[in-house]
Write an enzyme that holds these catalytic residues in place. Structure first.
Site: not given
Ligand code: ASP
Length: 307
Positions: A174, A202-203, A205, A225-226, A228
């Site tokens: 991301t 799916r959505v 964060d 990022t992480g 979500g």
């Molecule tokens: N935060 C993003 C999501 O959950 C994924 C990511 O940051 O790698 O869509």
């Protein structure tokens, strides 16, 4: 006029290990991050806005197949690309976002158009695709987004019947940017393909204002990022802004509390980039790595991947 300006970017957080990173890959990621820094910083240095700078940096990362956004977006459970993006202007707290968009070359450009050319904040799915087309923004077909590597990743996830989030350096990426411009204005943007093998529809964060993306001149600009779902439940970006405005915490303390304590307590793996109006920069993450970089007008620059 502010005597300090800076841009901070990320290319995703997760389990990134130096052992599996070849020198070639390391170089490619570093170059991808540097190109995005250059794109954003050039705008700031010329007296452009933080909003234009974060959009330029994110566009550069969306065009780089290494990162999970735009061209490099991961596959969902149906073998499709559904991308999410957001942009927010800290000057007046205007914001625009898209989720589940599949045909736009640069989802961040569509998010910006939502902000500037509609009375809405978030457009979803086919409505977002049609809006992008009506705005004359560049569209691409499935072939553009196809990537052998991402395809294999999806096949692996399908076989294991799981949703993959950043569990190896292969599954990361991301992207996001935050900036402070010469006028003292903050801005933030985030763009993602989400998680490999995620459910259709799916959505995460990233496109949700206050969860994965936030900018407010009085507090800070944040791009997350992480994992979500955990970031949504923790309203991560806005929580940091609240700790600063109501709790009078510094950017450092607020970021630390949310990423290293609150998120860790619920198993929310990931990190974020943040900047405040004084130009303080934070890039905390609770995973083993996060692609990250910043550059300030005093010449200070950092590009890093591991802890
Ligand atoms: N935060 C993003 C999501 O959950 C994924 C990511 O940051 O790698 O869509």
């Amino acid at each position: 006029m502010s005597d300090t300006f800076a841009i901070v970017i990320h290319g995703g957080a997760g389990t990134i290990s130096a052992d599996t990173m070849t020198p070639e890959k390391h170089k490619a990621y570093t170059e991808g991050l540097k190109a995005a820094l250059d794109a954003g910083y050039t705008i700031l240095a010329k007296g452009g806005t933080s909003l234009d700078a974060v959009q330029a940096a994110v566009t550069s990362l969306e065009d780089c197949p290494l990162f999970n956004a735009g061209k490099g977006a991961v596959f969902n459970n149906k073998g499709q690309h559904e991308m999410d993006a957001a942009i927010m202007n800290g000057k007046d707290k205007t914001a625009g976002a898209v989720c589940g968009i599949s045909r736009a070359k640069n989802p961040v450009a569509v998010a910006r158009a939502v902000m500037e050319h509609t009375e809405h904040v978030l457009l979803a799915g086919e409505g977002a695709n049609q809006f992008a087309e009506a705005q004359g923004l560049p569209l691409e077909d499935d072939a553009y987004f196809y990537n052998e590597f991402r395809y294999r990743q999806w096949q692996e996830a399908l076989q294991e019947d799981k949703v993959q989030l950043d569990h190896s350096e292969k599954k990361m990426g991301t992207v996001g940017a935050v900036a402070l411009d010469q006028f003292g204005n903050l801005a933030a943007s985030t763009s993602t393909g989400g998680m490999t093998n995620k459910k259709y529809g799916r959505v995460g964060d990233s496109p949700l204002i206050g969860a994965g993306t936030w900018a407010d001149n009085n507090t800070c600009a944040i791009s997350c990022t992480g994992h979500g779902e955990l970031f949504i439940r923790s309203v991560v970006a806005y929580d940091i802004a609240c700790l600063m405005s109501y709790g009078k915490e510094s950017l450092h303390d607020a970021c630390n509390e949310v990423v290293m304590q609150k998120l860790v307590a619920i198993g929310g793996e990931g990190g974020l980039i943040a900047i405040d109006k004084a130009g303080n920069i934070e890039m905390p993450f609770n995973s083993s790595g996060m692609y990250r970089a910043y550059r300030r007008n005093n010449g200070e620059e950092k590009i890093a991947i591991y802890k």
